[in-house]
Design an enzyme around this catalytic site. Sequence first.
Site, PDB file in Angstrom:
ATOM      1  N   HIS A  53     -40.075  34.519  -0.803  1.00  0.00           N
ATOM      2  CA  HIS A  53     -40.890  35.099   0.378  1.00  0.00           C
ATOM      3  C   HIS A  53     -40.393  34.549   1.857  1.00  0.00           C
ATOM      4  CE1 HIS A  53     -43.592  36.190  -2.800  1.00  0.00           C
ATOM      5  NE2 HIS A  53     -43.802  34.984  -3.455  1.00  0.00           N
ATOM      6  N   SER A  76     -35.998  38.266   0.535  1.00  0.00           N
ATOM      7  CA  SER A  76     -37.304  37.872   0.039  1.00  0.00           C
ATOM      8  C   SER A  76     -37.681  38.140  -1.243  1.00  0.00           C
ATOM      9  CB  SER A  76     -38.458  38.542   0.747  1.00  0.00           C
ATOM     10  OG  SER A  76     -39.866  38.134   0.538  1.00  0.00           O
ATOM     11  N   SER A  81     -43.874  40.799   1.270  1.00  0.00           N
ATOM     12  CA  SER A  81     -44.134  39.335   1.794  1.00  0.00           C
ATOM     13  C   SER A  81     -43.456  38.811   3.009  1.00  0.00           C
ATOM     14  CB  SER A  81     -44.105  38.475   0.622  1.00  0.00           C
ATOM     15  OG  SER A  81     -42.361  38.371   0.280  1.00  0.00           O
ATOM     16  N   ASP A 143     -37.407  32.561  -6.816  1.00  0.00           N
ATOM     17  CA  ASP A 143     -39.173  32.626  -7.047  1.00  0.00           C
ATOM     18  C   ASP A 143     -39.573  33.857  -7.615  1.00  0.00           C
ATOM     19  OD1 ASP A 143     -41.761  32.744  -6.705  1.00  0.00           O
ATOM     20  OD2 ASP A 143     -41.614  32.444  -4.463  1.00  0.00           O
ATOM     21  N   GLU A 205     -39.096  28.508  -8.307  1.00  0.00           N
ATOM     22  CA  GLU A 205     -40.552  28.104  -7.588  1.00  0.00           C
ATOM     23  C   GLU A 205     -41.481  28.414  -8.558  1.00  0.00           C
ATOM     24  OE1 GLU A 205     -40.641  26.935  -4.807  1.00  0.00           O
ATOM     25  OE2 GLU A 205     -42.763  27.410  -3.994  1.00  0.00           O
ATOM     26  N   ASN A 230     -41.575  24.603 -10.370  1.00  0.00           N
ATOM     27  CA  ASN A 230     -43.179  24.828 -10.522  1.00  0.00           C
ATOM     28  C   ASN A 230     -43.931  23.827 -11.313  1.00  0.00           C
ATOM     29  OD1 ASN A 230     -45.409  26.922 -10.356  1.00  0.00           O
ATOM     30  ND2 ASN A 230     -45.297  26.231 -12.514  1.00  0.00           N
ATOM     31  N   LYS A 235     -46.253  20.431  -7.064  1.00  0.00           N
ATOM     32  CA  LYS A 235     -45.871  21.905  -7.013  1.00  0.00           C
ATOM     33  C   LYS A 235     -47.136  22.619  -7.314  1.00  0.00           C
ATOM     34  CE  LYS A 235     -44.780  26.357  -6.569  1.00  0.00           C
ATOM     35  NZ  LYS A 235     -45.610  27.348  -7.249  1.00  0.00           N
ATOM     36  N   ASP A 239     -49.805  23.756  -4.440  1.00  0.00           N
ATOM     37  CA  ASP A 239     -49.566  25.177  -4.234  1.00  0.00           C
ATOM     38  C   ASP A 239     -50.194  26.023  -4.856  1.00  0.00           C
ATOM     39  OD1 ASP A 239     -48.196  27.765  -4.554  1.00  0.00           O
ATOM     40  OD2 ASP A 239     -46.211  26.856  -3.571  1.00  0.00           O
ATOM     41  N   ASN A 240     -49.965  26.306  -6.157  1.00  0.00           N
ATOM     42  CA  ASN A 240     -50.779  27.109  -7.027  1.00  0.00           C
ATOM     43  C   ASN A 240     -52.154  27.109  -6.802  1.00  0.00           C
ATOM     44  OD1 ASN A 240     -48.108  26.767  -7.956  1.00  0.00           O
ATOM     45  ND2 ASN A 240     -48.447  27.466  -9.974  1.00  0.00           N
ATOM     46  N   CYS A 244     -53.343  28.672  -3.047  1.00  0.00           N
ATOM     47  CA  CYS A 244     -54.097  29.998  -3.342  1.00  0.00           C
ATOM     48  C   CYS A 244     -55.764  29.783  -2.771  1.00  0.00           C
ATOM     49  CB  CYS A 244     -54.140  30.359  -4.690  1.00  0.00           C
ATOM     50  SG  CYS A 244     -52.468  30.836  -5.137  1.00  0.00           S
ATOM     51  N   HIS A 350     -47.710  36.799  -9.685  1.00  0.00           N
ATOM     52  CA  HIS A 350     -46.177  37.162  -9.301  1.00  0.00           C
ATOM     53  C   HIS A 350     -46.121  38.636  -9.018  1.00  0.00           C
ATOM     54  CE1 HIS A 350     -42.633  35.857  -7.419  1.00  0.00           C
ATOM     55  NE2 HIS A 350     -42.117  36.699  -8.189  1.00  0.00           N
ATOM     56  N   HIS A 411     -49.161  31.089   1.785  1.00  0.00           N
ATOM     57  CA  HIS A 411     -49.814  29.702   1.873  1.00  0.00           C
ATOM     58  C   HIS A 411     -49.770  28.836   3.271  1.00  0.00           C
ATOM     59  CE1 HIS A 411     -50.679  30.367  -2.057  1.00  0.00           C
ATOM     60  NE2 HIS A 411     -49.852  29.265  -2.844  1.00  0.00           N
ATOM     61  N   SER A 419     -44.050  21.902  -1.949  1.00  0.00           N
ATOM     62  CA  SER A 419     -43.296  22.691  -3.065  1.00  0.00           C
ATOM     63  C   SER A 419     -41.904  22.542  -2.430  1.00  0.00           C
ATOM     64  CB  SER A 419     -43.745  24.169  -2.812  1.00  0.00           C
ATOM     65  OG  SER A 419     -45.148  24.198  -3.226  1.00  0.00           O
ATOM     66  N   GLN A 423     -38.082  21.882  -3.888  1.00  0.00           N
ATOM     67  CA  GLN A 423     -37.167  22.549  -4.029  1.00  0.00           C
ATOM     68  C   GLN A 423     -35.647  22.231  -3.698  1.00  0.00           C
ATOM     69  OE1 GLN A 423     -36.348  25.505  -5.220  1.00  0.00           O
ATOM     70  NE2 GLN A 423     -37.937  26.799  -5.681  1.00  0.00           N
TER      71      GLN A 423
HETATM   72  P1  NAI Z   1     -51.092  29.294 -15.578  1.00  0.00           P
HETATM   73  O1  NAI Z   1     -50.341  29.858 -16.441  1.00  0.00           O
HETATM   74  O2  NAI Z   1     -51.659  28.092 -15.173  1.00  0.00           O
HETATM   75  O3  NAI Z   1     -52.611  30.381 -15.525  1.00  0.00           O
HETATM   76  C1  NAI Z   1     -52.526  31.752 -15.946  1.00  0.00           C
HETATM   77  C2  NAI Z   1     -53.806  31.585 -16.705  1.00  0.00           C
HETATM   78  O4  NAI Z   1     -54.211  32.928 -17.052  1.00  0.00           O
HETATM   79  C3  NAI Z   1     -53.891  30.962 -18.024  1.00  0.00           C
HETATM   80  O5  NAI Z   1     -54.911  29.981 -18.231  1.00  0.00           O
HETATM   81  C4  NAI Z   1     -53.992  32.159 -18.935  1.00  0.00           C
HETATM   82  O6  NAI Z   1     -54.564  31.639 -20.144  1.00  0.00           O
HETATM   83  C5  NAI Z   1     -54.570  33.282 -18.423  1.00  0.00           C
HETATM   84  N1  NAI Z   1     -54.438  34.647 -18.923  1.00  0.00           N
HETATM   85  C6  NAI Z   1     -53.058  34.889 -19.219  1.00  0.00           C
HETATM   86  N2  NAI Z   1     -53.483  36.189 -19.822  1.00  0.00           N
HETATM   87  C7  NAI Z   1     -54.885  36.628 -19.523  1.00  0.00           C
HETATM   88  C8  NAI Z   1     -55.464  37.725 -19.565  1.00  0.00           C
HETATM   89  N3  NAI Z   1     -55.057  38.810 -20.333  1.00  0.00           N
HETATM   90  N4  NAI Z   1     -56.820  37.621 -19.238  1.00  0.00           N
HETATM   91  C9  NAI Z   1     -57.421  36.374 -18.661  1.00  0.00           C
HETATM   92  N5  NAI Z   1     -56.650  35.591 -18.632  1.00  0.00           N
HETATM   93  C10 NAI Z   1     -55.257  35.185 -18.880  1.00  0.00           C
HETATM   94  O7  NAI Z   1     -50.198  29.922 -14.172  1.00  0.00           O
HETATM   95  P2  NAI Z   1     -50.539  29.869 -12.652  1.00  0.00           P
HETATM   96  O8  NAI Z   1     -49.616  28.858 -12.250  1.00  0.00           O
HETATM   97  O9  NAI Z   1     -51.863  29.958 -12.319  1.00  0.00           O
HETATM   98  O10 NAI Z   1     -50.013  31.069 -12.210  1.00  0.00           O
HETATM   99  C11 NAI Z   1     -50.219  32.551 -12.303  1.00  0.00           C
HETATM  100  C12 NAI Z   1     -49.414  33.787 -11.690  1.00  0.00           C
HETATM  101  O11 NAI Z   1     -49.424  33.278 -10.253  1.00  0.00           O
HETATM  102  C13 NAI Z   1     -48.099  33.571 -11.921  1.00  0.00           C
HETATM  103  O12 NAI Z   1     -47.488  34.700 -12.065  1.00  0.00           O
HETATM  104  C14 NAI Z   1     -47.330  32.658 -10.985  1.00  0.00           C
HETATM  105  O13 NAI Z   1     -45.912  33.154 -10.789  1.00  0.00           O
HETATM  106  C15 NAI Z   1     -48.176  33.309  -9.760  1.00  0.00           C
HETATM  107  N6  NAI Z   1     -48.325  32.516  -8.485  1.00  0.00           N
HETATM  108  C16 NAI Z   1     -48.507  32.958  -7.546  1.00  0.00           C
HETATM  109  C17 NAI Z   1     -48.689  32.361  -6.176  1.00  0.00           C
HETATM  110  C18 NAI Z   1     -48.994  33.016  -4.869  1.00  0.00           C
HETATM  111  O14 NAI Z   1     -48.872  32.536  -3.854  1.00  0.00           O
HETATM  112  N7  NAI Z   1     -49.606  34.249  -4.917  1.00  0.00           N
HETATM  113  C19 NAI Z   1     -48.548  30.818  -6.131  1.00  0.00           C
HETATM  114  C20 NAI Z   1     -48.253  30.446  -7.345  1.00  0.00           C
HETATM  115  C21 NAI Z   1     -48.092  30.945  -8.428  1.00  0.00           C
END
Ligand code: NAI
Length: 490
Positions: A53, A76, A81, A143, A205, A230, A235, A239-240, A244, A350, A411, A419, A423
Amino acid sequence: MTFDHQVRDLSLAEAGRHQIRLAEHEMPGLMSLREEYAEAQPLAGARIAGSLHMTVQTAVLIETLTALGAEVRWASCNIYSTQDEAAAAIVVGQGTPEDPQGVPVFAWKGETLEEYWDCTNQILTWGQDASGEQVYANMILDDGGDATMLVHKGKEWEAAGQVPPTTEEDSEEFGVFKALVRRTLAEDPQKWTRVAAEIKGVTEETTTGVHRLYELARDGELLFPAINVNDSVTKSKFDNKYGCRHSLIDGLNRATDTLIGGKVAVVCGFGDVGKGCADSLRGQGARVIVTEIDPICALQAAMEGYQVATLEDVVESADIFITTTGCYDVIRTEHMVAMKDKAIVGNIGHFDNEIDMAGLAKVPGIIKTEIKPQVHEWTFAETGENGQPAGRSIIVLSEGRLLNLGNATGHPSFVMSNSFANQTIAQIELFTKPGEYSTDVYVLPKHLDEKVARLHLDALGVRLTELTKPQAQYLGVDVAGPYKPEHYRY
Ligand code: NAI
């Protein structure tokens, strides 16, 4: 090599530079790495293709990488983003909008999918050197894994002699991706073998990109070493979660300005991102319901005091729906048609496939109205199964793409300093120690994770207790750390 770039408007550079200057103050991790490595220049010779991003915080990362000697090209990793002023400031660098002298950036807010994949191709392809040789990137900073996927799929399809035909099963984006690979191979049939041979490693990332890397490694298809940034504690547990917690609510407010207090908000997924999102909504006074597939995370949510339900149980009564799963097809068409009037639907995971946007667009008679960029009202012409009236509508943010970066600016700097310090250290590791990393996926050693945390303590006025020697012996650790075994979960 010519200085090519593609951003919205270079006259935004001054505004971007002011924001970058303030962000630097909030990014002590990156700024102290600049100081620490100013002389050693560990990234001299690195040609980093960055797909992440293009925000103000990323601008500070880019200028940290170049301060450590790297050359960089940037795109990006999401079509919505980019902060156009940050992109402009990075391109202009020490120059002027008329005579830019910074870093080639290929990113603007609101790219088409074709433009997006073209930008990703641009960061890997560095033009010709003085002797006419084609130059490519030799490091990737990714990322979500799109730049890595381009190299891997490019090489795979190059070896197969063709890009597979686009089928009805392909998402629109995958169709566009295939078309891009077809074009690059028509221009240079060995391009992706050459690029892959150059790349010394990738630092990834996010959760979703890391997931892709482990799959490639498991299947014996990974082409170069990878560091999973990650899963540095500093991180994903910061960050996550805390990132968020800040940026979800920012995105919701900028997009809708709807009062969140008292509303019922559903958070799908209670991983690191879900935990931050649920906290964020609860902080505003929302009544939060969590959906989960994992019994451990479901139990954690319950212990935190959240109701845990299935989406089907609550879809007709909730006001706000946020997906955080990294899974696909989580909010489907049958859910959206059952929602109440003006329900807000957004994704912070993501990729955009957590919400079935393609299915929503196919609902008979549905009308899409743009309220403002990245905020759309979808009005249903037909009565819902349970009698929901025709003419009701739902509000979908950022077309189902991550709303904290589409509707807000992602963020804040301080958390991204953690984070991006990871990196930077990961890039140094892979670039300077090629012999130490075979073709596999690694996480940074714990002492470096602790170092990243340490770099951020002073700014918060944190005073750390020091172990005495006998205490350290008692715990079986070194006075200087690492303090926890690898299996410790924080
Ligand atoms: P994580 O693996 O810690 O959490 C995801 C959770 O969703 C897990 O606990 C899993 O059991 C649950 N899950 C999976 N399928 C499901 C479903 N069908 N229904 C309900 N729950 C379900 O992963 P994390 O780190 O929380 O990341 C989640 C997403 O967010 C990823 O795609 C990651 O790349 C993205 N992300 C986005 C950020 C942003 O700024 N927008 C920042 C960091 C990560």
